[in-house]
Design a protein around this motif. Structure first.
Motif, mmCIF file in Angstrom:
data_model
loop_
_atom_site.group_PDB
_atom_site.id
_atom_site.type_symbol
_atom_site.label_atom_id
_atom_site.label_comp_id
_atom_site.label_asym_id
_atom_site.label_seq_id
_atom_site.Cartn_x
_atom_site.Cartn_y
_atom_site.Cartn_z
ATOM 1 N N ARG A 63 27.735 8.623 -17.600
ATOM 2 C CA ARG A 63 27.972 7.432 -17.104
ATOM 3 C C ARG A 63 28.202 6.260 -18.120
ATOM 4 N NH1 ARG A 63 22.749 6.660 -13.806
ATOM 5 N NH2 ARG A 63 22.545 8.439 -14.631
ATOM 6 N N VAL A 64 27.532 6.248 -19.478
ATOM 7 C CA VAL A 64 27.847 5.423 -20.330
ATOM 8 C C VAL A 64 29.174 5.743 -21.087
ATOM 9 C CG1 VAL A 64 27.053 5.128 -22.743
ATOM 10 C CG2 VAL A 64 25.329 5.403 -21.091
ATOM 11 N N ALA A 65 29.918 6.669 -20.947
ATOM 12 C CA ALA A 65 31.077 6.882 -21.493
ATOM 13 C C ALA A 65 32.020 6.243 -20.523
ATOM 14 C CB ALA A 65 31.248 8.369 -21.820
ATOM 15 N N HIS A 66 31.711 6.431 -19.170
ATOM 16 C CA HIS A 66 32.689 6.093 -18.284
ATOM 17 C C HIS A 66 32.558 4.556 -17.998
ATOM 18 C CE1 HIS A 66 34.675 5.767 -14.293
ATOM 19 N NE2 HIS A 66 33.921 5.132 -14.113
ATOM 20 N N LEU A 67 31.325 3.819 -18.217
ATOM 21 C CA LEU A 67 31.364 2.289 -18.437
ATOM 22 C C LEU A 67 31.970 1.893 -19.365
ATOM 23 C CD1 LEU A 67 27.878 1.717 -17.245
ATOM 24 C CD2 LEU A 67 29.574 1.530 -15.888
ATOM 25 N N ARG A 68 31.877 2.417 -20.625
ATOM 26 C CA ARG A 68 32.344 2.046 -22.129
ATOM 27 C C ARG A 68 33.995 1.881 -21.666
ATOM 28 N NH1 ARG A 68 28.773 4.604 -26.727
ATOM 29 N NH2 ARG A 68 27.111 2.972 -26.489
ATOM 30 N N GLN A 69 34.385 2.975 -21.395
ATOM 31 C CA GLN A 69 35.913 3.010 -20.835
ATOM 32 C C GLN A 69 36.338 1.864 -19.890
ATOM 33 O OE1 GLN A 69 37.087 6.594 -18.912
ATOM 34 N NE2 GLN A 69 39.300 6.130 -19.015
ATOM 35 N N LYS A 70 35.614 1.593 -18.889
ATOM 36 C CA LYS A 70 36.127 0.719 -17.789
ATOM 37 C C LYS A 70 35.781 -0.791 -18.757
ATOM 38 C CE LYS A 70 35.439 0.718 -13.783
ATOM 39 N NZ LYS A 70 36.292 0.727 -12.590
ATOM 40 N N ILE A 71 34.844 -0.897 -19.472
ATOM 41 C CA ILE A 71 34.677 -2.194 -20.295
ATOM 42 C C ILE A 71 35.974 -2.359 -21.335
ATOM 43 C CG2 ILE A 71 33.497 -3.431 -22.038
ATOM 44 C CD1 ILE A 71 30.871 -2.285 -20.788
ATOM 45 N N GLU A 72 36.488 -1.266 -21.812
ATOM 46 C CA GLU A 72 37.585 -1.253 -22.672
ATOM 47 C C GLU A 72 38.763 -1.667 -21.942
ATOM 48 O OE1 GLU A 72 39.261 -1.669 -26.057
ATOM 49 O OE2 GLU A 72 37.299 -1.114 -25.825
ATOM 50 N N GLU A 73 38.989 -1.110 -20.634
ATOM 51 C CA GLU A 73 40.046 -1.343 -19.691
ATOM 52 C C GLU A 73 40.388 -2.799 -19.338
ATOM 53 O OE1 GLU A 73 39.860 1.562 -16.423
ATOM 54 O OE2 GLU A 73 40.525 3.138 -17.802
#
Length: 119
Positions: free
Chosen positions: A33-43
């Motif tokens: 979940r943290v990795a997914h959120l970090r990816q969304k934040i970067e996007e």
């Protein structure tokens, strides 16, 4: 007696192993979940940068001046005079509607539900 003690320890070990496995599984899900959120934040950061770049292109004074000249006859734009700029205190207050508030009645007409009050 030792046999019951050993069986108790074996059951405790199995319960502890199950609890550790459950915690490990929850931790892996949280890490995903943290990795997914970090990816969304970067996007989202990339999208914001893109929009800022696009906005800086759109607000270039030379481009705006060219649009004003091109659409002057259509929009009939004029320059703003200093008299048109006022503070919010100089604006007149909106009139208050003191008519009664009405709502539809069950019989199809309008029934008086009281009057509006200004406080």
């Amino acid at each position: 007696m030792t046999r019951y003690f050993n069986i108790g320890l074996l059951v405790a070990m199995i319960v502890t192993a199950a609890a550790v496995y459950d915690r490990k599984y929850d931790t892996e899900l949280a890490a995903e979940r943290v990795a997914h959120l970090r990816q969304k934040i970067e996007e989202e950061k990339n999208a914001i940068q893109h929009l800022k770049a696009e906005w800086s292109l759109l607000e270039q004074p030379a481009r705006i001046q060219e649009l004003v000249e091109r659409y002057h006859d259509y929009l009939k734009l004029d320059t703003v005079s200093p008299e048109q700029v006022v503070s919010i205190d100089d604006l007149p207050l909106r009139p208050v509607d003191l008519t009664p508030y009405q709502k539809p009645s069950a019989l199809g007409g309008y029934a008086d539900a009281g009057t509006a009050t200004v406080r």
